[in-house]
Scaffold this motif. Structure first.
Motif, PDB file in Angstrom:
ATOM      1  N   LYS A   1       0.820  -1.219   0.000  1.00 25.51           N
ATOM      2  CA  LYS A   1       0.000   0.000   0.000  1.00 25.51           C
ATOM      3  C   LYS A   1       0.852   1.266   0.000  1.00 25.51           C
ATOM      4  O   LYS A   1       0.391   2.329  -0.406  1.00 25.51           O
ATOM      5  CB  LYS A   1      -0.902   0.008   1.244  1.00 25.51           C
TER       6      LYS A   1
ATOM      7  N   ASN B   1      -2.168  -6.803  -5.469  1.00 24.71           N
ATOM      8  CA  ASN B   1      -3.332  -6.249  -4.751  1.00 24.71           C
ATOM      9  C   ASN B   1      -3.735  -4.916  -5.369  1.00 24.71           C
ATOM     10  O   ASN B   1      -2.894  -4.043  -5.556  1.00 24.71           O
ATOM     11  CB  ASN B   1      -2.948  -6.058  -3.284  1.00 24.71           C
ATOM     12  N   ASP B   2      -4.970  -4.771  -5.735  1.00 20.25           N
ATOM     13  CA  ASP B   2      -5.558  -3.507  -6.209  1.00 20.25           C
ATOM     14  C   ASP B   2      -5.050  -3.034  -7.568  1.00 20.25           C
ATOM     15  O   ASP B   2      -5.840  -2.631  -8.410  1.00 20.25           O
ATOM     16  CB  ASP B   2      -5.289  -2.356  -5.222  1.00 20.25           C
TER      17      ASP B   2
ATOM     18  N   GLY C   1     -10.916  -5.378  -4.217  1.00 20.26           N
ATOM     19  CA  GLY C   1     -11.984  -5.335  -3.226  1.00 20.26           C
ATOM     20  C   GLY C   1     -13.197  -4.610  -3.779  1.00 20.26           C
ATOM     21  O   GLY C   1     -13.218  -4.189  -4.932  1.00 20.26           O
TER      22      GLY C   1
ATOM     23  N   ASP D   1     -12.443  -1.274  -5.134  1.00 19.94           N
ATOM     24  CA  ASP D   1     -11.398  -1.184  -6.167  1.00 19.94           C
ATOM     25  C   ASP D   1     -12.024  -1.299  -7.547  1.00 19.94           C
ATOM     26  O   ASP D   1     -13.250  -1.313  -7.689  1.00 19.94           O
ATOM     27  CB  ASP D   1     -10.389  -2.337  -5.960  1.00 19.94           C
TER      28      ASP D   1
HETATM   29 MG   LIG Z   1      -8.167  -3.568  -2.380  1.00 23.34          MG
END
Ligand SMILES: [Mg+2]
Ligand SMILES: Cc1ncc(COP(=O)(O)OP(=O)(O)O)c(N)n1
Ligand SMILES: Cc1ncsc1CCOP(=O)(O)O
Length: 418
Positions: free
Chosen positions: A244, A272-273, A289, A292
Protein backbone atom coordinates in the motif's frame (compact mmCIF):
# COMPACT_ATOMS: atom_id res chain seq x y z
CA UNK A 1 -25.51 -28.74 -38.91
CA UNK A 2 -29.33 -28.65 -39.18
CA UNK A 3 -30.21 -30.10 -42.57
CA UNK A 4 -34.02 -30.02 -42.43
CA UNK A 5 -36.96 -27.92 -41.26
CA UNK A 6 -38.13 -30.81 -39.08
CA UNK A 7 -34.82 -30.96 -37.22
CA UNK A 8 -34.74 -27.19 -36.68
CA UNK A 9 -38.33 -27.23 -35.39
CA UNK A 10 -37.64 -30.19 -33.08
CA UNK A 11 -34.56 -28.43 -31.74
CA UNK A 12 -36.46 -25.18 -31.07
CA UNK A 13 -39.32 -27.03 -29.37
CA UNK A 14 -36.88 -28.90 -27.16
CA UNK A 15 -34.99 -25.72 -26.27
CA UNK A 16 -38.23 -24.04 -25.27
CA UNK A 17 -39.08 -27.03 -23.07
CA UNK A 18 -35.58 -27.44 -21.63
CA UNK A 19 -33.88 -24.01 -21.70
CA UNK A 20 -30.06 -24.01 -21.66
CA UNK A 21 -27.64 -21.64 -19.86
CA UNK A 22 -26.58 -20.23 -23.22
CA UNK A 23 -27.20 -21.04 -26.86
CA UNK A 24 -24.48 -20.59 -29.46
CA UNK A 25 -25.70 -20.94 -33.05
CA UNK A 26 -23.12 -21.40 -35.76
CA UNK A 27 -25.32 -21.14 -38.87
CA UNK A 28 -23.42 -23.84 -40.76
CA UNK A 29 -24.92 -23.34 -44.15
CA UNK A 30 -21.80 -22.85 -46.23
CA UNK A 31 -18.60 -24.63 -45.20
CA UNK A 32 -15.27 -22.88 -45.40
CA UNK A 33 -14.62 -25.02 -48.47
CA UNK A 34 -17.69 -23.37 -50.09
CA UNK A 35 -19.98 -26.44 -49.98
CA UNK A 36 -23.61 -25.50 -49.27
CA UNK A 37 -24.53 -27.53 -46.18
CA UNK A 38 -28.08 -26.36 -45.49
CA UNK A 39 -30.33 -25.32 -48.37
CA UNK A 40 -32.51 -22.21 -48.46
CA UNK A 41 -35.55 -24.34 -47.57
CA UNK A 42 -34.75 -24.17 -43.88
CA UNK A 43 -33.74 -20.51 -43.96
CA UNK A 44 -37.11 -19.13 -42.86
CA UNK A 45 -37.31 -21.57 -39.94
CA UNK A 46 -33.78 -20.60 -38.94
CA UNK A 47 -34.66 -16.91 -39.04
CA UNK A 48 -38.06 -17.13 -37.40
CA UNK A 49 -37.48 -19.72 -34.72
CA UNK A 50 -33.84 -20.44 -33.99
CA UNK A 51 -32.01 -17.13 -34.29
CA UNK A 52 -34.22 -15.29 -31.76
CA UNK A 53 -33.30 -17.94 -29.16
CA UNK A 54 -29.55 -17.55 -29.62
CA UNK A 55 -27.19 -15.83 -27.15
CA UNK A 56 -24.78 -15.51 -30.04
CA UNK A 57 -24.73 -16.42 -33.73
CA UNK A 58 -21.43 -16.79 -35.54
CA UNK A 59 -21.92 -16.57 -39.33
CA UNK A 60 -19.02 -16.30 -41.74
CA UNK A 61 -19.41 -13.83 -44.61
CA UNK A 62 -21.16 -16.32 -46.90
CA UNK A 63 -23.57 -17.39 -44.16
CA UNK A 64 -24.30 -13.81 -43.12
CA UNK A 65 -25.03 -12.95 -46.75
CA UNK A 66 -27.30 -16.00 -47.11
CA UNK A 67 -29.21 -15.01 -43.95
CA UNK A 68 -29.57 -11.47 -45.35
CA UNK A 69 -31.02 -12.43 -48.70
CA UNK A 70 -27.72 -12.26 -50.58
CA UNK A 71 -26.42 -8.94 -49.12
CA UNK A 72 -22.98 -8.03 -50.50
CA UNK A 73 -20.34 -8.22 -47.74
CA UNK A 74 -16.97 -6.93 -48.91
CA UNK A 75 -15.78 -4.45 -46.26
CA UNK A 76 -15.65 -4.12 -42.49
CA UNK A 77 -18.43 -1.54 -42.72
CA UNK A 78 -20.55 -4.11 -44.59
CA UNK A 79 -19.85 -6.52 -41.73
CA UNK A 80 -21.02 -3.98 -39.16
CA UNK A 81 -24.23 -3.37 -41.13
CA UNK A 82 -24.80 -7.11 -41.41
CA UNK A 83 -24.22 -7.58 -37.69
CA UNK A 84 -26.76 -4.91 -36.86
CA UNK A 85 -29.35 -6.37 -39.29
CA UNK A 86 -28.84 -9.88 -37.93
CA UNK A 87 -29.10 -8.58 -34.36
CA UNK A 88 -32.49 -7.15 -35.26
CA UNK A 89 -33.59 -10.72 -35.96
CA UNK A 90 -33.28 -11.54 -32.28
CA UNK A 91 -29.93 -13.02 -31.22
CA UNK A 92 -28.39 -11.26 -28.21
CA UNK A 93 -24.97 -11.13 -29.82
CA UNK A 94 -23.78 -11.43 -33.42
CA UNK A 95 -20.24 -12.33 -34.44
CA UNK A 96 -19.70 -11.81 -38.17
CA UNK A 97 -16.48 -13.64 -39.00
CA UNK A 98 -14.33 -11.98 -41.60
CA UNK A 99 -11.86 -14.76 -42.31
CA UNK A 100 -12.76 -14.55 -46.00
CA UNK A 101 -12.75 -10.75 -46.15
CA UNK A 102 -11.16 -9.91 -49.50
CA UNK A 103 -8.06 -7.66 -49.61
CA UNK A 104 -7.44 -7.80 -45.87
CA UNK A 105 -4.13 -8.82 -44.33
CA UNK A 106 -5.88 -9.26 -40.99
CA UNK A 107 -8.55 -11.69 -39.94
CA UNK A 108 -11.25 -9.29 -38.73
CA UNK A 109 -14.37 -10.33 -36.86
CA UNK A 110 -17.15 -7.95 -35.81
CA UNK A 111 -18.97 -8.62 -32.54
CA UNK A 112 -22.16 -6.64 -31.93
CA UNK A 113 -24.26 -6.88 -28.76
CA UNK A 114 -26.98 -4.40 -29.63
CA UNK A 115 -25.09 -1.55 -27.97
CA UNK A 116 -21.41 -1.72 -28.96
CA UNK A 117 -19.40 -2.96 -31.92
CA UNK A 118 -16.11 -4.73 -31.15
CA UNK A 119 -13.62 -5.13 -33.99
CA UNK A 120 -11.48 -8.18 -33.18
CA UNK A 121 -8.41 -8.10 -35.40
CA UNK A 122 -5.60 -10.62 -35.65
CA UNK A 123 -2.96 -11.35 -38.28
CA UNK A 124 -4.26 -13.70 -40.94
CA UNK A 125 -2.54 -17.10 -40.81
CA UNK A 126 -1.74 -18.35 -44.30
CA UNK A 127 -2.52 -22.08 -44.33
CA UNK A 128 -4.78 -24.60 -46.09
CA UNK A 129 -5.42 -26.27 -42.74
CA UNK A 130 -8.60 -24.38 -41.93
CA UNK A 131 -11.21 -27.14 -42.00
CA UNK A 132 -13.49 -26.84 -38.96
CA UNK A 133 -12.31 -23.41 -37.80
CA UNK A 134 -15.88 -22.06 -37.54
CA UNK A 135 -17.17 -25.02 -35.58
CA UNK A 136 -14.15 -24.90 -33.27
CA UNK A 137 -14.63 -21.19 -32.65
CA UNK A 138 -18.32 -21.64 -31.80
CA UNK A 139 -17.57 -24.60 -29.52
CA UNK A 140 -14.86 -22.64 -27.71
CA UNK A 141 -17.26 -19.73 -27.17
CA UNK A 142 -19.80 -22.15 -25.70
CA UNK A 143 -17.16 -23.62 -23.38
CA UNK A 144 -16.04 -20.21 -22.10
CA UNK A 145 -19.62 -19.04 -21.53
CA UNK A 146 -20.32 -22.31 -19.70
CA UNK A 147 -17.40 -21.46 -17.39
CA UNK A 148 -19.14 -18.19 -16.55
CA UNK A 149 -17.13 -15.72 -18.58
CA UNK A 150 -18.94 -12.78 -20.17
CA UNK A 151 -19.54 -13.03 -23.92
CA UNK A 152 -16.82 -10.56 -25.00
CA UNK A 153 -14.20 -12.41 -23.00
CA UNK A 154 -15.48 -15.78 -24.28
CA UNK A 155 -15.20 -14.63 -27.89
CA UNK A 156 -11.67 -13.28 -27.34
CA UNK A 157 -10.49 -16.54 -25.78
CA UNK A 158 -12.11 -18.61 -28.50
CA UNK A 159 -10.57 -16.46 -31.22
CA UNK A 160 -7.15 -16.69 -29.61
CA UNK A 161 -7.46 -20.48 -29.24
CA UNK A 162 -8.33 -20.96 -32.93
CA UNK A 163 -5.52 -18.61 -34.05
CA UNK A 164 -3.01 -20.41 -31.84
CA UNK A 165 -4.14 -23.80 -33.13
CA UNK A 166 -4.06 -22.62 -36.76
CA UNK A 167 -0.55 -21.25 -36.29
CA UNK A 168 0.58 -24.45 -34.61
CA UNK A 169 -0.96 -26.60 -37.38
CA UNK A 170 -0.05 -24.61 -40.47
CA UNK A 171 2.66 -27.03 -41.65
CA UNK A 172 0.57 -30.20 -41.17
CA UNK A 173 0.26 -32.06 -44.48
CA UNK A 174 -2.73 -34.43 -44.29
CA UNK A 175 -5.29 -35.41 -46.94
CA UNK A 176 -5.78 -34.34 -50.55
CA UNK A 177 -8.81 -32.05 -50.21
CA UNK A 178 -8.82 -28.26 -50.68
CA UNK A 179 -8.42 -27.91 -46.93
CA UNK A 180 -6.55 -29.77 -44.24
CA UNK A 181 -7.45 -30.15 -40.55
CA UNK A 182 -5.92 -28.19 -37.69
CA UNK A 183 -4.67 -29.60 -34.42
CA UNK A 184 -6.91 -28.73 -31.46
CA UNK A 185 -4.70 -30.55 -28.97
CA UNK A 186 -1.67 -28.29 -29.18
CA UNK A 187 -1.82 -27.50 -25.46
CA UNK A 188 -1.24 -31.15 -24.69
CA UNK A 189 1.93 -31.17 -26.74
CA UNK A 190 4.80 -30.17 -24.45
CA UNK A 191 6.96 -29.03 -27.36
CA UNK A 192 4.35 -26.57 -28.58
CA UNK A 193 5.77 -23.06 -28.51
CA UNK A 194 2.65 -21.65 -30.12
CA UNK A 195 0.65 -21.83 -26.94
CA UNK A 196 1.12 -18.76 -24.76
CA UNK A 197 -1.73 -19.48 -22.43
CA UNK A 198 -0.52 -19.90 -18.84
CA UNK A 199 -1.85 -22.75 -16.81
CA UNK A 200 -5.54 -22.22 -16.03
CA UNK A 201 -6.34 -21.20 -12.45
CA UNK A 202 -6.16 -24.11 -10.02
CA UNK A 203 -8.32 -23.49 -6.91
CA UNK A 204 -5.98 -25.68 -4.86
CA UNK A 205 -3.44 -22.87 -5.22
CA UNK A 206 -5.51 -21.05 -2.58
CA UNK A 207 -4.33 -23.53 0.07
CA UNK A 208 -1.80 -21.24 1.80
CA UNK A 209 -2.19 -17.71 0.43
CA UNK A 210 0.60 -15.35 1.59
CA UNK A 211 -0.29 -11.66 1.36
CA UNK A 212 2.77 -9.39 1.79
CA UNK A 213 2.76 -6.10 3.69
CA UNK A 214 5.39 -3.40 3.09
CA UNK A 215 5.05 -1.93 6.58
CA UNK A 216 5.71 -5.29 8.22
CA UNK A 217 8.68 -5.93 5.97
CA UNK A 218 10.12 -2.56 6.94
CA UNK A 219 9.50 -3.27 10.63
CA UNK A 220 11.47 -6.51 10.36
CA UNK A 221 14.10 -5.10 8.03
CA UNK A 222 13.47 -7.49 5.15
CA UNK A 223 12.96 -6.85 1.46
CA UNK A 224 9.74 -7.86 -0.26
CA UNK A 225 11.82 -10.30 -2.32
CA UNK A 226 13.19 -11.99 0.79
CA UNK A 227 9.69 -12.10 2.25
CA UNK A 228 8.34 -13.83 -0.85
CA UNK A 229 11.23 -16.30 -1.05
CA UNK A 230 10.80 -17.24 2.61
CA UNK A 231 7.05 -17.68 2.28
CA UNK A 232 7.45 -19.94 -0.74
CA UNK A 233 10.19 -21.94 1.01
CA UNK A 234 7.80 -22.36 3.94
CA UNK A 235 5.06 -23.76 1.71
CA UNK A 236 3.03 -20.78 0.46
CA UNK A 237 1.02 -21.85 -2.59
CA UNK A 238 0.10 -18.42 -3.91
CA UNK A 239 1.51 -14.93 -3.28
CA UNK A 240 -0.19 -11.53 -3.29
CA UNK A 241 1.88 -8.34 -3.20
CA UNK A 242 -0.14 -5.95 -1.03
CA UNK A 243 2.13 -2.93 -1.02
CA UNK A 244 0.00 0.00 0.00
CA UNK A 245 2.89 2.39 0.59
CA UNK A 246 5.14 1.56 -2.34
CA UNK A 247 5.77 4.08 -5.13
CA UNK A 248 4.54 2.70 -8.44
CA UNK A 249 8.01 2.41 -10.00
CA UNK A 250 9.40 0.61 -6.95
CA UNK A 251 6.32 -1.60 -6.82
CA UNK A 252 6.81 -2.59 -10.46
CA UNK A 253 10.48 -3.44 -9.95
CA UNK A 254 9.70 -5.47 -6.84
CA UNK A 255 6.86 -7.22 -8.60
CA UNK A 256 9.06 -8.20 -11.55
CA UNK A 257 11.70 -9.59 -9.19
CA UNK A 258 9.11 -11.49 -7.17
CA UNK A 259 7.54 -12.81 -10.37
CA UNK A 260 10.84 -14.39 -11.39
CA UNK A 261 10.97 -16.19 -8.05
CA UNK A 262 7.33 -17.29 -8.24
CA UNK A 263 7.68 -18.56 -11.80
CA UNK A 264 10.72 -20.63 -10.73
CA UNK A 265 8.56 -22.35 -8.11
CA UNK A 266 5.33 -22.48 -10.11
CA UNK A 267 3.58 -20.26 -7.55
CA UNK A 268 1.04 -17.76 -8.93
CA UNK A 269 1.77 -14.10 -8.15
CA UNK A 270 -1.12 -11.67 -7.82
CA UNK A 271 -1.06 -7.91 -7.31
CA UNK A 272 -3.33 -6.25 -4.75
CA UNK A 273 -5.56 -3.51 -6.21
CA UNK A 274 -3.15 -2.29 -8.88
CA UNK A 275 -4.33 -3.67 -12.24
CA UNK A 276 -1.86 -1.35 -14.01
CA UNK A 277 1.08 -2.84 -12.16
CA UNK A 278 -0.23 -6.36 -12.81
CA UNK A 279 -0.38 -5.66 -16.56
CA UNK A 280 2.98 -3.89 -16.60
CA UNK A 281 4.84 -6.79 -14.97
CA UNK A 282 2.73 -9.58 -16.48
CA UNK A 283 1.69 -10.89 -13.09
CA UNK A 284 -0.63 -13.86 -12.94
CA UNK A 285 -3.51 -11.69 -11.81
CA UNK A 286 -4.98 -9.24 -9.33
CA UNK A 287 -7.04 -9.17 -6.18
CA UNK A 288 -9.61 -6.38 -5.96
CA UNK A 289 -11.98 -5.33 -3.23
CA UNK A 290 -15.48 -3.89 -3.39
CA UNK A 291 -14.08 -0.35 -3.60
CA UNK A 292 -11.40 -1.18 -6.17
CA UNK A 293 -11.72 -1.55 -9.93
CA UNK A 294 -14.73 -3.81 -10.67
CA UNK A 295 -13.72 -7.34 -11.61
CA UNK A 296 -15.56 -7.13 -14.95
CA UNK A 297 -13.42 -4.14 -15.94
CA UNK A 298 -10.27 -5.83 -14.67
CA UNK A 299 -11.23 -8.91 -16.72
CA UNK A 300 -11.56 -6.82 -19.86
CA UNK A 301 -8.15 -5.25 -19.27
CA UNK A 302 -6.36 -8.44 -18.19
CA UNK A 303 -8.01 -10.89 -20.57
CA UNK A 304 -9.31 -14.36 -19.76
CA UNK A 305 -5.99 -15.96 -18.87
CA UNK A 306 -5.24 -13.96 -15.73
CA UNK A 307 -6.47 -14.77 -12.23
CA UNK A 308 -8.90 -12.32 -10.64
CA UNK A 309 -9.88 -12.52 -6.98
CA UNK A 310 -12.59 -10.40 -5.39
CA UNK A 311 -13.20 -9.60 -1.70
CA UNK A 312 -16.73 -10.58 -0.69
CA UNK A 313 -18.57 -10.33 2.62
CA UNK A 314 -22.04 -11.27 1.38
CA UNK A 315 -23.69 -13.84 -0.93
CA UNK A 316 -24.76 -10.98 -3.22
CA UNK A 317 -21.15 -9.86 -3.61
CA UNK A 318 -20.12 -13.48 -4.27
CA UNK A 319 -22.77 -13.79 -7.00
CA UNK A 320 -21.62 -10.55 -8.62
CA UNK A 321 -18.01 -11.74 -8.56
CA UNK A 322 -19.08 -14.86 -10.46
CA UNK A 323 -21.07 -12.85 -12.98
CA UNK A 324 -18.09 -10.56 -13.49
CA UNK A 325 -15.84 -13.48 -14.37
CA UNK A 326 -13.72 -13.70 -11.21
CA UNK A 327 -11.77 -16.88 -10.49
CA UNK A 328 -12.04 -16.91 -6.68
CA UNK A 329 -13.29 -14.81 -3.79
CA UNK A 330 -11.55 -13.75 -0.60
CA UNK A 331 -13.98 -13.75 2.32
CA UNK A 332 -13.31 -11.98 5.60
CA UNK A 333 -12.18 -10.65 7.94
CA UNK A 334 -13.09 -13.92 9.61
CA UNK A 335 -11.55 -12.69 12.87
CA UNK A 336 -10.66 -9.14 14.00
CA UNK A 337 -7.49 -7.84 12.40
CA UNK A 338 -5.25 -4.80 12.76
CA UNK A 339 -3.78 -5.26 9.30
CA UNK A 340 -6.73 -3.79 7.40
CA UNK A 341 -8.27 -0.70 8.97
CA UNK A 342 -12.02 -0.40 9.53
CA UNK A 343 -12.56 -3.95 8.38
CA UNK A 344 -15.91 -5.50 9.35
CA UNK A 345 -15.52 -8.96 10.87
CA UNK A 346 -17.82 -11.61 9.36
CA UNK A 347 -16.93 -14.49 11.68
CA UNK A 348 -17.08 -18.20 10.90
CA UNK A 349 -20.84 -18.00 10.31
CA UNK A 350 -20.41 -15.21 7.79
CA UNK A 351 -17.69 -17.18 6.06
CA UNK A 352 -19.90 -20.28 5.90
CA UNK A 353 -22.83 -18.27 4.51
CA UNK A 354 -20.69 -16.85 1.73
CA UNK A 355 -19.13 -20.24 0.94
CA UNK A 356 -22.55 -21.88 0.65
CA UNK A 357 -23.69 -19.14 -1.73
CA UNK A 358 -20.54 -18.90 -3.81
CA UNK A 359 -20.18 -20.61 -7.20
CA UNK A 360 -16.47 -19.75 -7.00
CA UNK A 361 -13.66 -21.16 -4.86
CA UNK A 362 -13.21 -19.27 -1.58
CA UNK A 363 -10.17 -18.29 0.48
CA UNK A 364 -10.70 -17.09 4.06
CA UNK A 365 -8.83 -14.04 5.35
CA UNK A 366 -8.57 -11.90 8.46
CA UNK A 367 -6.88 -12.59 11.77
CA UNK A 368 -6.00 -16.14 10.75
CA UNK A 369 -2.96 -17.98 12.11
CA UNK A 370 -1.81 -21.32 13.50
CA UNK A 371 -4.19 -21.04 16.47
CA UNK A 372 -7.41 -20.80 14.45
CA UNK A 373 -6.68 -22.00 10.89
CA UNK A 374 -7.99 -25.48 11.65
CA UNK A 375 -11.28 -24.09 12.97
CA UNK A 376 -11.61 -22.06 9.77
CA UNK A 377 -10.99 -25.01 7.48
CA UNK A 378 -13.35 -27.22 9.42
CA UNK A 379 -16.50 -25.24 8.65
CA UNK A 380 -17.15 -27.99 6.13
CA UNK A 381 -17.51 -25.97 2.95
CA UNK A 382 -16.25 -27.89 -0.07
CA UNK A 383 -15.33 -24.71 -1.94
CA UNK A 384 -13.28 -23.27 0.92
CA UNK A 385 -9.82 -23.99 -0.51
CA UNK A 386 -7.48 -22.27 1.91
CA UNK A 387 -6.55 -19.33 4.10
CA UNK A 388 -4.94 -16.01 3.25
CA UNK A 389 -2.68 -14.50 5.88
CA UNK A 390 -0.60 -11.38 6.38
CA UNK A 391 0.65 -10.78 9.92
CA UNK A 392 0.82 -14.47 10.89
CA UNK A 393 3.65 -14.77 8.37
CA UNK A 394 5.12 -11.32 7.82
CA UNK A 395 4.82 -9.63 11.22
CA UNK A 396 7.13 -12.27 12.65
CA UNK A 397 10.88 -12.63 12.88
CA UNK A 398 11.14 -15.70 10.62
CA UNK A 399 8.71 -15.90 7.72
CA UNK A 400 9.80 -19.36 6.59
CA UNK A 401 9.31 -20.95 10.01
CA UNK A 402 5.91 -19.30 10.53
CA UNK A 403 4.78 -20.34 7.06
CA UNK A 404 5.89 -23.90 7.64
CA UNK A 405 4.00 -24.04 10.96
CA UNK A 406 0.82 -22.83 9.28
CA UNK A 407 1.33 -25.27 6.44
CA UNK A 408 1.52 -28.12 8.95
CA UNK A 409 -1.72 -27.00 10.62
CA UNK A 410 -3.52 -26.79 7.28
CA UNK A 411 -2.30 -30.21 6.22
CA UNK A 412 -3.66 -31.54 9.49
CA UNK A 413 -7.09 -30.05 8.88
CA UNK A 414 -9.60 -31.79 6.66
CA UNK A 415 -9.02 -29.38 3.77
CA UNK A 416 -7.11 -32.08 1.93
CA UNK A 417 -10.25 -34.14 1.78
CA UNK A 418 -12.58 -31.44 0.46
MG1 LIG B 1 -8.17 -3.57 -2.38
C1 LIG C 1 -7.10 -13.02 -0.65
C2 LIG C 1 -7.54 -11.65 -0.27
N1 LIG C 1 -8.79 -11.47 0.21
C3 LIG C 1 -9.19 -10.22 0.56
C4 LIG C 1 -8.33 -9.15 0.41
C5 LIG C 1 -8.79 -7.76 0.75
O1 LIG C 1 -8.77 -7.01 -0.44
P1 LIG C 1 -9.46 -5.56 -0.42
O2 LIG C 1 -10.84 -5.70 0.04
O3 LIG C 1 -9.23 -4.94 -1.75
O4 LIG C 1 -8.67 -4.75 0.67
P2 LIG C 1 -7.14 -4.32 0.55
O5 LIG C 1 -6.33 -5.58 0.60
O6 LIG C 1 -6.98 -3.63 -0.74
O7 LIG C 1 -6.92 -3.45 1.72
C6 LIG C 1 -7.06 -9.37 -0.12
N2 LIG C 1 -6.20 -8.33 -0.27
N3 LIG C 1 -6.67 -10.62 -0.45
C1 LIG D 1 -6.43 -7.65 3.52
C2 LIG D 1 -7.53 -8.12 4.40
N1 LIG D 1 -8.80 -8.25 3.96
C3 LIG D 1 -9.66 -8.64 4.88
S1 LIG D 1 -8.85 -8.85 6.38
C4 LIG D 1 -7.35 -8.40 5.73
C5 LIG D 1 -6.09 -8.35 6.51
C6 LIG D 1 -5.64 -9.70 6.88
O1 LIG D 1 -4.41 -9.56 7.60
P1 LIG D 1 -4.09 -10.53 8.79
O2 LIG D 1 -3.86 -11.86 8.21
O3 LIG D 1 -2.83 -9.93 9.38
O4 LIG D 1 -5.21 -10.48 9.74
Amino acid sequence: MLPSVGIVKTLCKTLREFPVHALVVDPVMVSTSGDVLAGPSILSTFLEELLPMADIITPNLKEASALLNGMQLETVDDMRSAARLLHNMGPKNVLVKGGDLPDSSDAVDILYNGHNFYELRSPRIRTRNTHGTGCSLASSIAAEVAKGYPMLSAVKVAKRFVETALDYSKEIDIGNGPQGPFDHLLRLKSHSQACHRQQPFDPSDLFLYAVTDSRMNKRWGRSIIDAVKAAIDGGATIIQLREKDAETKDFMESAKACLRICRLHGVPLLINDRVDVAIACDADGVHVGQSDMPARVARTLLGPEKIIGVSCKTPEQAEQAWVDGADYIGCGGVYPTNTKENNITVGLNGLKTVCMASKLPVVAIGGIGVSNARAVMEIRASNLKGVAVVSALFDRECVQIETRKLHEVLLGSNIGST
